[in-house]
Design a protein around this motif. Structure first.
Motif, PDB file in Angstrom:
ATOM      1  N   LEU A   1       0.822  -1.100   0.068  1.00  0.00           N
ATOM      2  CA  LEU A   1       0.016   0.015  -0.022  1.00  0.00           C
ATOM      3  C   LEU A   1       0.783   1.356  -0.036  1.00  0.00           C
ATOM      4  N   SER A   2       0.572   2.281  -0.830  1.00  0.00           N
ATOM      5  CA  SER A   2       1.187   3.623  -1.000  1.00  0.00           C
ATOM      6  C   SER A   2       0.159   4.387   0.039  1.00  0.00           C
ATOM      7  N   ASP A   3       0.603   5.305   0.613  1.00  0.00           N
ATOM      8  CA  ASP A   3      -0.167   6.196   1.233  1.00  0.00           C
ATOM      9  C   ASP A   3      -1.317   7.090   0.367  1.00  0.00           C
ATOM     10  N   GLU A   4      -0.863   7.443  -0.834  1.00  0.00           N
ATOM     11  CA  GLU A   4      -1.533   7.974  -1.731  1.00  0.00           C
ATOM     12  C   GLU A   4      -1.431   7.172  -3.094  1.00  0.00           C
ATOM     13  N   PRO A   5      -2.200   6.156  -3.373  1.00  0.00           N
ATOM     14  CA  PRO A   5      -1.958   5.399  -4.410  1.00  0.00           C
ATOM     15  C   PRO A   5      -2.655   6.105  -5.711  1.00  0.00           C
ATOM     16  N   LYS A   6      -1.767   6.101  -6.881  1.00  0.00           N
ATOM     17  CA  LYS A   6      -2.244   6.459  -8.058  1.00  0.00           C
ATOM     18  C   LYS A   6      -2.842   5.512  -8.845  1.00  0.00           C
ATOM     19  N   CYS A   7      -2.364   4.289  -8.872  1.00  0.00           N
ATOM     20  CA  CYS A   7      -2.897   3.236  -9.523  1.00  0.00           C
ATOM     21  C   CYS A   7      -2.626   1.739  -8.733  1.00  0.00           C
ATOM     22  N   MET A   8      -3.428   0.881  -9.113  1.00  0.00           N
ATOM     23  CA  MET A   8      -3.506  -0.280  -8.422  1.00  0.00           C
ATOM     24  C   MET A   8      -3.070  -1.405  -9.770  1.00  0.00           C
ATOM     25  N   VAL A   9      -1.903  -2.273  -9.548  1.00  0.00           N
ATOM     26  CA  VAL A   9      -1.452  -3.303 -10.512  1.00  0.00           C
ATOM     27  C   VAL A   9      -2.086  -4.524  -9.621  1.00  0.00           C
ATOM     28  N   LEU A  10      -2.697  -5.336 -10.550  1.00  0.00           N
ATOM     29  CA  LEU A  10      -3.568  -6.183  -9.954  1.00  0.00           C
ATOM     30  C   LEU A  10      -2.950  -7.765 -10.903  1.00  0.00           C
ATOM     31  N   GLY A  11      -2.487  -8.715 -10.205  1.00  0.00           N
ATOM     32  CA  GLY A  11      -2.295  -9.940 -10.774  1.00  0.00           C
ATOM     33  C   GLY A  11      -3.546 -11.018 -10.504  1.00  0.00           C
ATOM     34  N   THR A  12      -3.282 -12.229 -10.968  1.00  0.00           N
ATOM     35  CA  THR A  12      -4.500 -13.087 -10.516  1.00  0.00           C
ATOM     36  C   THR A  12      -4.030 -13.631  -9.195  1.00  0.00           C
ATOM     37  N   MET A  13      -2.828 -14.343  -9.175  1.00  0.00           N
ATOM     38  CA  MET A  13      -2.680 -14.944  -7.929  1.00  0.00           C
ATOM     39  C   MET A  13      -1.228 -15.402  -7.924  1.00  0.00           C
ATOM     40  N   PRO A  14      -0.212 -15.447  -6.742  1.00  0.00           N
ATOM     41  CA  PRO A  14       1.048 -15.360  -6.710  1.00  0.00           C
ATOM     42  C   PRO A  14       1.371 -16.830  -7.214  1.00  0.00           C
ATOM     43  N   SER A  15       2.402 -16.816  -8.195  1.00  0.00           N
ATOM     44  CA  SER A  15       2.858 -18.106  -8.726  1.00  0.00           C
ATOM     45  C   SER A  15       3.616 -19.011  -7.730  1.00  0.00           C
ATOM     46  N   VAL A  16       4.069 -20.207  -7.996  1.00  0.00           N
ATOM     47  CA  VAL A  16       4.510 -21.096  -6.979  1.00  0.00           C
ATOM     48  C   VAL A  16       5.943 -20.367  -6.361  1.00  0.00           C
ATOM     49  N   ALA A  17       6.614 -19.980  -7.226  1.00  0.00           N
ATOM     50  CA  ALA A  17       7.903 -19.379  -7.101  1.00  0.00           C
ATOM     51  C   ALA A  17       7.599 -18.091  -6.088  1.00  0.00           C
ATOM     52  N   SER A  18       6.615 -17.136  -6.491  1.00  0.00           N
ATOM     53  CA  SER A  18       6.376 -16.127  -5.508  1.00  0.00           C
ATOM     54  C   SER A  18       5.941 -16.683  -4.000  1.00  0.00           C
ATOM     55  N   LEU A  19       5.174 -17.723  -4.363  1.00  0.00           N
ATOM     56  CA  LEU A  19       4.729 -18.095  -2.783  1.00  0.00           C
ATOM     57  C   LEU A  19       5.889 -18.692  -1.897  1.00  0.00           C
ATOM     58  N   GLU A  20       6.644 -19.424  -2.738  1.00  0.00           N
ATOM     59  CA  GLU A  20       8.112 -19.872  -2.038  1.00  0.00           C
ATOM     60  C   GLU A  20       8.660 -18.643  -1.401  1.00  0.00           C
ATOM     61  N   GLU A  21       8.682 -17.430  -2.297  1.00  0.00           N
ATOM     62  CA  GLU A  21       9.675 -16.239  -1.616  1.00  0.00           C
ATOM     63  C   GLU A  21       8.854 -15.433  -0.776  1.00  0.00           C
ATOM     64  N   SER A  22       7.279 -15.696  -0.801  1.00  0.00           N
ATOM     65  CA  SER A  22       6.598 -14.892   0.019  1.00  0.00           C
ATOM     66  C   SER A  22       6.553 -13.336  -0.461  1.00  0.00           C
ATOM     67  N   PHE A  23       6.574 -13.089  -1.794  1.00  0.00           N
ATOM     68  CA  PHE A  23       6.579 -11.812  -2.239  1.00  0.00           C
ATOM     69  C   PHE A  23       6.207 -11.951  -3.700  1.00  0.00           C
ATOM     70  N   TYR A  24       5.690 -10.526  -4.277  1.00  0.00           N
ATOM     71  CA  TYR A  24       5.304 -10.586  -5.580  1.00  0.00           C
ATOM     72  C   TYR A  24       6.333 -10.817  -6.650  1.00  0.00           C
ATOM     73  N   TYR A  25       5.803 -11.343  -7.757  1.00  0.00           N
ATOM     74  CA  TYR A  25       6.681 -11.361  -8.883  1.00  0.00           C
ATOM     75  C   TYR A  25       7.940 -12.077  -8.709  1.00  0.00           C
ATOM     76  N   ALA A  26       8.261 -12.952  -8.059  1.00  0.00           N
ATOM     77  CA  ALA A  26       9.413 -13.677  -7.541  1.00  0.00           C
ATOM     78  C   ALA A  26      10.222 -14.321  -8.440  1.00  0.00           C
ATOM     79  N   HIS A  27       9.342 -14.896  -9.544  1.00  0.00           N
ATOM     80  CA  HIS A  27       9.899 -15.894 -10.536  1.00  0.00           C
ATOM     81  C   HIS A  27      11.076 -15.020 -11.300  1.00  0.00           C
ATOM     82  N   PRO A  28      12.394 -15.793 -11.388  1.00  0.00           N
ATOM     83  CA  PRO A  28      13.362 -14.886 -11.957  1.00  0.00           C
ATOM     84  C   PRO A  28      13.188 -14.689 -13.435  1.00  0.00           C
TER      85      PRO A  28
END
Length: 168
Positions: A11-38
């Motif tokens: 979250l940004s204090d004053e968001p200008k836009c929201m970027v939405l994916g579907t659901m974290p990938s397996v790599a992202s879930l393993e790293e516990s962060f968005y878009y973690a696949h190399p």
């Protein structure tokens, strides 16, 4: 099938836009962060756009907060084997109605891929009370599974949209 649970939004204090994916990938879930696949192009595209090196999780969070990008996914949970959006079963959407109440100035959504837009339309717009004046941009998925476009093509389309949205 495995039960997948998404992440809290960045979250940004004053968001200008929201970027939405579907659901974290397996790599992202393993790293516990968005878009973690190399090979996911999301962070390299943002790094190039802002002309900043962003490698650590802390740098990625700071970039989103400083630039006014709210980062989240359409789904809070689902069942899925692997990382493909086409494998999603039992989707549960995040609470966007509450988010838009908390951030009434947020009017722009950038979908990271057509699957995110389709899920949002099916799971959110027909089921949650949303502002009438939302603006949507459907961008090419930054996932390595989206091999239809080159990195350069994705970069150009994302940069054009970011320029339009963030320069307001």
């Amino acid at each position: 099938m495995f039960k997948c649970n998404g992440f809290n939004p960045i979250l940004s204090d004053e968001p200008k836009c929201m970027v939405l994916g579907t659901m974290p990938s397996v790599a992202s879930l393993e790293e516990s962060f968005y878009y973690a696949h190399p090979r996911n192009a999301f962070w390299p595209i943002l790094s190039d756009y802002f002309k900043l090196p962003i490698e650590s999780t802390e740098q990625k969070v700071a970039l989103c907060k400083q630039s006014g990008i709210l980062l989240w996914d359409v789904l809070s949970s689902c069942e899925r084997q692997g990382s493909l959006d086409s494998a999603i079963k039992q989707p549960e959407a995040n609470d966007f109605a509450s988010l838009f109440q908390q951030y009434p100035s947020l009017k722009t959504i950038l979908f990271n891929g057509k699957a995110a837009q389709n899920l949002f339309e099916k799971q959110v717009t027909k089921k949650q009370a949303l502002p009438d004046d939302l603006v949507f941009f459907s961008l090419p998925s930054t996932s390595p599974a989206n091999a239809q476009l080159t990195f350069e093509n994705k970069r150009v389309l994302w940069h054009e949209t970011l320029e339009q949205v963030l320069s307001k």
